[in-house]
Design an enzyme around this catalytic site. Structure first.
Site, short mmCIF file in Angstrom:
data_model
loop_
_atom_site.label_atom_id
_atom_site.label_comp_id
_atom_site.label_asym_id
_atom_site.label_seq_id
_atom_site.Cartn_x
_atom_site.Cartn_y
_atom_site.Cartn_z
N ARG A 183 0.81 -1.22 0.00
CA ARG A 183 0.00 0.00 0.00
C ARG A 183 0.84 1.26 0.00
NH1 ARG A 183 -4.07 -0.80 4.92
NH2 ARG A 183 -2.10 -1.45 5.88
N HIS A 190 6.45 -24.86 14.98
CA HIS A 190 7.86 -25.17 15.22
C HIS A 190 8.06 -26.40 16.08
CE1 HIS A 190 8.55 -21.53 13.24
NE2 HIS A 190 8.87 -20.73 14.23
#
Length: 537
Positions: A69, A282
């Site tokens: 943006r 993880h």
């Protein structure tokens, strides 16, 4: 006794190793990064692409299209990225740790960059993106292949994929024989959902637009060589497989300790917490690598199916088997650290955990009765990620004249970071006329044997997306099983107040409640810095 580990010689040579295989060329393609000016792109994605350029693995016919943006041009975007890369030089604390920038490698990447300003929710953006892909095909020879990388907030995943689908940018064209003319792939960052229900909904939403084989749910943890090496260690060595089971293993401890706090990520952490941030991705990655059954082959389908089987064999974690904590003020690596509740963008009465410890059980023939202990936390005393496998104690009868209460257990430790390697601790006889036992340690260190390559963990994963190999990416059923396992704990913690949250000093090993979790069965955690304290039962 000298307890220093026995290290391999710096002059050690590989034994009868075949020649190193070269990576096959990646397909020509364009890579579109949504969130091109964000922290993830600057800190990890661009350094990984630079490393691929430096090692000549990046496709020759390649285009990099940044979407964000912010006001900007291709020149300003590449200039900002270059400045960020330069800031990492000589910074050992950065994941991208280099001593200089290879200007030729950077130029090869930078000249392929295009920037498009736009909002993900605006359909006009996707028209401009289509034109950019057509131009990339003409000028860069990308053959219509495209990767859409969502380096954006997780709340935008569904809407971005929906807009890509509506604009038909994810459609894969086929010829009259049904052969694909080009491919389109979507890379989605973690977190993929924040609960079991949200993960199911997001899976359904995304799969309504793109096929599962087009979706690459990425977790840079899986790109680390030491994580991938766990399977090679297990399945390429006949020495270990016969003892890799409940008959010989007492328990397993998996630790991911960090010395950093939340720093400037207060907004993210207040909505996430340590459990959501680390455990279903993880920690379960490490668990699945060490505990999965041998696959029939090392193709994506076989490996991912074995991981799903393992997750399906794990019962929902009961709240009583999980501990949380939040760091208070303290000292970390010699520097004063403020409490979590004093960090920027953190509520003064925050109920969010920065530490998690839990016990898991795997109900299958290999692991039934073997507890797996997981812990992860921020602002701990040392940075250390490891898998520690504790073998059952040998019979004492033969050593009845030896003070057996001083005998240390046998540990096999797979060190993931920062000191990558493998160590084995075992008992030997001290020289002398009496049978006097002592614990010694044999160490294998990756840096002693292989040249160190700059790597942020994304290089292998981005290359795998380019060649269409999903082995190291999470499948929909794997995501849902992971959230299922932790959901009871999430629900229970959501009902607790901040006053129920244990506080541990920054720079410590975590809350005392975590010690009590193992003490119930007469066990103790290894020291956070990676050594056995000698008191485990």
């Amino acid at each position: 006794m000298d307890d220093r580990p026995v290290r391999m010689s710096q002059t050690a040579q590989l034994v009868q190793s075949p020649p190193r295989r070269q990576a096959k060329p990646a397909d020509p393609c364009a890579m579109v990064i949504f969130g091109a000016t964000g922290d993830l792109t600057k800190r990890l994605v661009i350094p990984a692409l630079y490393n691929l350029s430096r090692t000549k693995i990046l496709p020759e016919h390649f285009a990099l299209i940044g979407v964000a943006r912010a006001e900007g041009t291709a020149e300003s975007w590449r200039g900002g990225l270059y400045d960020t890369l330069k800031s990492f030089v000589g910074n050992a604390a950065a994941e991208f740790d280099v001593d200089h920038i290879d200007e030729a490698a950077w130029k090869r990447l930078a000249e392929k960059m295009v920037y498009i300003r736009g909002d993900l929710g605006n359909p006009e953006l996707y028209d401009r993106l289509r034109n950019a892909l057509v131009e990339a095909d003409k000028t860069r020879g990308t053959r219509g292949n495209a990767i859409f990388y969502l380096a954006v907030a997780d709340r935008l995943f569904a809407s971005a994929v929906e807009q890509l689908g509506k604009s038909k940018l994810t459609d894969e064209d086929k010829d009259e024989n049904g052969k694909r003319r080009f491919w389109r792939r979507v890379v989605i960052e973690k977190p993929f959902g924040h609960s079991l229900d949200s993960a199911r909904k997001l899976n359904a939403y995304v799969q309504h637009t793109v096929h599962e084989d087009q979706i690459f749910r990425i977790d840079h943890f899986l790109g680390k060589d030491t994580v991938q090496s766990i399977m090679a260690f297990r399945f390429a060595n006949g020495l270990f497989e016969p003892i890799w089971n409940r008959d010989r293993i007492d328990h397993v401890q998996i630790t991911a300790a960090e010395t950093v706090g939340v720093e400037e990520r207060g907004n993210f952490y207040e909505a996430t917490g340590a459990l959501r941030d680390m455990v279903p991705n993880h920690m379960f990655t490490l668990l699945s690598m060490v505990a999965m059954e041998p696959p029939t082959g090392f193709d994506a389908a076989a490996i991912r199916s074995k991981k799903v089987e393992l997750l399906a064999a794990m019962a929902d974690i009961k709240p009583a088997a999980a501990v949380r904590g939040q760091y208070g003020a303290g000292t970390v690596l010699g520097k004063k650290a403020k409490a979590y509740r004093q960090e920027p963008n953190v509520a003064p009465n925050s109920n969010i955990e920065t530490y998690v410890a839990m016990q898991l059980e795997i109900d299958n023939w290999r692991w039934a009765g073997v507890p797996f202990y997981l812990r992860t936390g921020k602002h701990m005393s040392e940075r250390n990620t490891e898998i520690a496998i504790r073998f059952k104690q040998a019979p004492y009868t033969a050593f009845q004249d030896t003070p057996v209460d001083t005998l240390r257990p046998n540990w096999l430790v797979l060190r993931i970071a920062p000191d990558e390697g493998i160590s084995l601790q075992f008992e030997v006889k001290r020289p002398g006329p009496v049978v006097d036992l002592a614990a010694v340690k044999m160490d294998f260190n990756y840096n002693d044997w292989f040249p160190k390559e700059p790597n942020v963990g994304y290089e292998t994963l981005l290359y795998d997306v380019m060649i269409g190999d999903p082995t190291l990416f999470t499948r929909a059923d794997m995501v849902e099983q992971s959230w299922r396992i932790v959901q009871l704990v999430l629900d229970a913690w959501a009902k607790k107040s901040a006053s129920d949250l244990p506080i541990y000093p920054a720079g410590s090993a975590g809350p005392s409640e975590a010690d009590a979790l193992l003490a119930r069965s007469g066990r103790r955690w290894r020291n956070v810095h990676g050594d056995d304290d000698g008191h485990s039962s």
